[in-house]
Motif scaffolding. Structure first.
Motif, PDB file in Angstrom:
ATOM      1  N   GLY A 166     -17.239  30.657  -7.747  1.00  0.00           N
ATOM      2  CA  GLY A 166     -16.763  29.299  -7.889  1.00  0.00           C
ATOM      3  C   GLY A 166     -15.324  29.137  -7.466  1.00  0.00           C
ATOM      4  O   GLY A 166     -14.611  30.118  -7.203  1.00  0.00           O
ATOM      5  N   ARG A 167     -14.901  27.874  -7.389  1.00  0.00           N
ATOM      6  CA  ARG A 167     -13.516  27.567  -7.038  1.00  0.00           C
ATOM      7  C   ARG A 167     -12.576  27.912  -8.187  1.00  0.00           C
ATOM      8  O   ARG A 167     -11.415  28.279  -7.969  1.00  0.00           O
ATOM      9  CB  ARG A 167     -13.395  26.083  -6.684  1.00  0.00           C
ATOM     10  N   LEU A 168     -13.086  27.803  -9.424  1.00  0.00           N
ATOM     11  CA  LEU A 168     -12.283  28.135 -10.594  1.00  0.00           C
ATOM     12  C   LEU A 168     -12.533  29.571 -11.026  1.00  0.00           C
ATOM     13  O   LEU A 168     -13.531  30.188 -10.660  1.00  0.00           O
ATOM     14  CB  LEU A 168     -12.624  27.188 -11.750  1.00  0.00           C
ATOM     15  N   SER A 169     -11.614  30.101 -11.802  1.00  0.00           N
ATOM     16  CA  SER A 169     -11.781  31.456 -12.324  1.00  0.00           C
ATOM     17  C   SER A 169     -12.975  31.515 -13.256  1.00  0.00           C
ATOM     18  O   SER A 169     -13.359  30.518 -13.877  1.00  0.00           O
ATOM     19  CB  SER A 169     -10.521  31.889 -13.083  1.00  0.00           C
ATOM     20  N   ALA A 170     -13.564  32.688 -13.355  1.00  0.00           N
ATOM     21  CA  ALA A 170     -14.726  32.878 -14.223  1.00  0.00           C
ATOM     22  C   ALA A 170     -14.345  32.616 -15.673  1.00  0.00           C
ATOM     23  O   ALA A 170     -13.288  33.059 -16.135  1.00  0.00           O
ATOM     24  CB  ALA A 170     -15.262  34.288 -14.075  1.00  0.00           C
ATOM     25  N   PRO A 171     -15.181  31.883 -16.420  1.00  0.00           N
ATOM     26  CA  PRO A 171     -14.925  31.707 -17.846  1.00  0.00           C
ATOM     27  C   PRO A 171     -14.847  33.066 -18.537  1.00  0.00           C
ATOM     28  O   PRO A 171     -15.539  34.007 -18.149  1.00  0.00           O
ATOM     29  CB  PRO A 171     -16.139  30.904 -18.322  1.00  0.00           C
ATOM     30  N   GLU A 172     -14.017  33.147 -19.544  1.00  0.00           N
ATOM     31  CA  GLU A 172     -13.883  34.404 -20.283  1.00  0.00           C
ATOM     32  C   GLU A 172     -15.249  34.817 -20.837  1.00  0.00           C
ATOM     33  O   GLU A 172     -15.960  34.011 -21.429  1.00  0.00           O
ATOM     34  CB  GLU A 172     -12.890  34.243 -21.432  1.00  0.00           C
ATOM     35  N   GLY A 173     -15.620  36.062 -20.621  1.00  0.00           N
ATOM     36  CA  GLY A 173     -16.901  36.561 -21.101  1.00  0.00           C
ATOM     37  C   GLY A 173     -17.989  36.558 -20.041  1.00  0.00           C
ATOM     38  O   GLY A 173     -19.112  37.006 -20.310  1.00  0.00           O
ATOM     39  N   THR A 174     -17.682  36.067 -18.823  1.00  0.00           N
ATOM     40  CA  THR A 174     -18.677  36.065 -17.740  1.00  0.00           C
ATOM     41  C   THR A 174     -19.104  37.493 -17.426  1.00  0.00           C
ATOM     42  O   THR A 174     -18.257  38.385 -17.278  1.00  0.00           O
ATOM     43  CB  THR A 174     -18.098  35.406 -16.476  1.00  0.00           C
ATOM     44  N   LYS A 175     -20.419  37.709 -17.318  1.00  0.00           N
ATOM     45  CA  LYS A 175     -20.949  39.047 -17.093  1.00  0.00           C
ATOM     46  C   LYS A 175     -21.498  39.237 -15.686  1.00  0.00           C
ATOM     47  O   LYS A 175     -21.506  40.355 -15.165  1.00  0.00           O
ATOM     48  CB  LYS A 175     -22.033  39.368 -18.128  1.00  0.00           C
ATOM     49  N   LEU A 176     -21.999  38.186 -15.070  1.00  0.00           N
ATOM     50  CA  LEU A 176     -22.490  38.300 -13.703  1.00  0.00           C
ATOM     51  C   LEU A 176     -21.322  38.573 -12.758  1.00  0.00           C
ATOM     52  O   LEU A 176     -20.206  38.090 -12.989  1.00  0.00           O
ATOM     53  CB  LEU A 176     -23.180  37.001 -13.274  1.00  0.00           C
ATOM     54  N   PRO A 177     -21.540  39.342 -11.691  1.00  0.00           N
ATOM     55  CA  PRO A 177     -20.488  39.493 -10.676  1.00  0.00           C
ATOM     56  C   PRO A 177     -20.051  38.108 -10.201  1.00  0.00           C
ATOM     57  O   PRO A 177     -20.889  37.263  -9.881  1.00  0.00           O
ATOM     58  CB  PRO A 177     -21.194  40.273  -9.560  1.00  0.00           C
ATOM     59  N   TYR A 178     -18.736  37.873 -10.139  1.00  0.00           N
ATOM     60  CA  TYR A 178     -18.217  36.518  -9.906  1.00  0.00           C
ATOM     61  C   TYR A 178     -17.211  36.538  -8.767  1.00  0.00           C
ATOM     62  O   TYR A 178     -16.228  37.273  -8.792  1.00  0.00           O
ATOM     63  CB  TYR A 178     -17.560  36.002 -11.188  1.00  0.00           C
ATOM     64  N   ASP A 179     -17.444  35.715  -7.759  1.00  0.00           N
ATOM     65  CA  ASP A 179     -16.553  35.590  -6.608  1.00  0.00           C
ATOM     66  C   ASP A 179     -15.713  34.333  -6.760  1.00  0.00           C
ATOM     67  O   ASP A 179     -16.175  33.226  -6.487  1.00  0.00           O
ATOM     68  CB  ASP A 179     -17.375  35.525  -5.313  1.00  0.00           C
TER      69      ASP A 179
END
Length: 274
Positions: A166-179
């Protein structure tokens, strides 16, 4: 929800949608890297909602008020612990190791209104427990079991969920790989003419015609470009999508905190009674 094309007013709306979609595709073909965007779900290269990826009940007036009595009297009642509304064939397509199932149920074959429920089961248990329920939008023309690029229908099926961004940072606690990437930008307007700003603040790739284990922005289409791609869960823009499923920001944040690769999450999506 009323179906599309049931009145002259609806036909006028569809005409406006066609123009909006055409304008969107033109306005979003910006940059070689922005492969992924239509207003939700068919080629985000035209920026608004991406192309496909590979994957691999209401009670009637005579329904007893006592749930126990209702269960006994309903010959086709869903057994306790079973995900309701799914056919046996669909249940068999859910991987045996999946312990999180996100069920997206459209109101009917041609509706763009959906309901989303997250089901989970404990390790070594076969009983599914319903969790949060959210309202959502799917594609403008509803659903299809033979999705093609530009048909304005969401693909019916069972797909794994492995990657987010996403355009925003991953919410705290995100577990899926996040770009986290500035290229998650939705320009222009949606099918109904609504602004798309913020639609890709959070994205979870649906593994329809895509290479799992890559960013949602990855343009690979193993089944070919004509089969569409870039079908995502993303932030709702208060209107139908081009193929994706959109939820409110709070729901997307909750999903990102909850979906866990170790629990092998999948999405089951399609119209009610299909």
């Amino acid at each position: 929800m009323a179906r599309h094309a049931q009145s002259s007013r609806t036909r006028t709306r569809l005409s406006r949608r066609s123009k909006a979609v055409g304008g969107l595709a033109l306005s979003t073909l910006v940059g070689t890297a922005l492969w992924a965007w239509p207003a939700s779900g068919d080629d985000h290269e035209n920026l608004a909602d991406a192309k496909s990826t590979t994957s691999r009940t209401a009670s009637g007036p005579d329904t007893p008020r006592d749930p126990a009595v209702a269960a006994k009297s309903a010959p086709n009642a869903t057994p306790k612990g079973t995900i309701p509304g799914l056919s046996d064939a669909t249940r068999k397509r859910i991987p045996a190791n999946a312990r999180q199932v996100l069920v997206v149920t459209g109101q009917d074959m041609d509706s763009f209104q959906s309901r989303v429920v997250l089901y989970t089961r404990k390790d070594a248990s076969s009983a599914w427990e319903a969790g949060p329920t959210w309202s959502a939008h799917n594609a403008a023309h509803g659903w299809t079991d033979d999705h093609h690029y530009g048909d304005l229908r969401s693909p019916i099926g069972v797909y794994t969920l492995t990657d987010a961004g996403g355009r925003l940072s991953a919410p705290e606690g995100t577990k899926l790989p996040y770009d986290r990437n500035d290229r998650f930008i939705a320009d222009g307007t949606g099918v109904e003419g609504e602004p798309l700003a913020g639609a890709f603040d959070y994205v979870i790739a649906i593994n329809y015609n895509r290479e799992q284990g890559t960013s949602p922005l990855d343009p690979q289409r193993p089944l070919g470009d004509s089969k569409g791609g870039g079908v995502w869960l993303h932030v709702d823009h208060d209107g139908p999508t081009q193929g994706c499923v959109s939820l409110k920001p709070k729901a997307m944040r909750e999903l990102l905190r909850t979906l866990d690769p170790s629990l092998h999450p999948v999405v089951v999506m399609g119209p009610a009674h299909h």
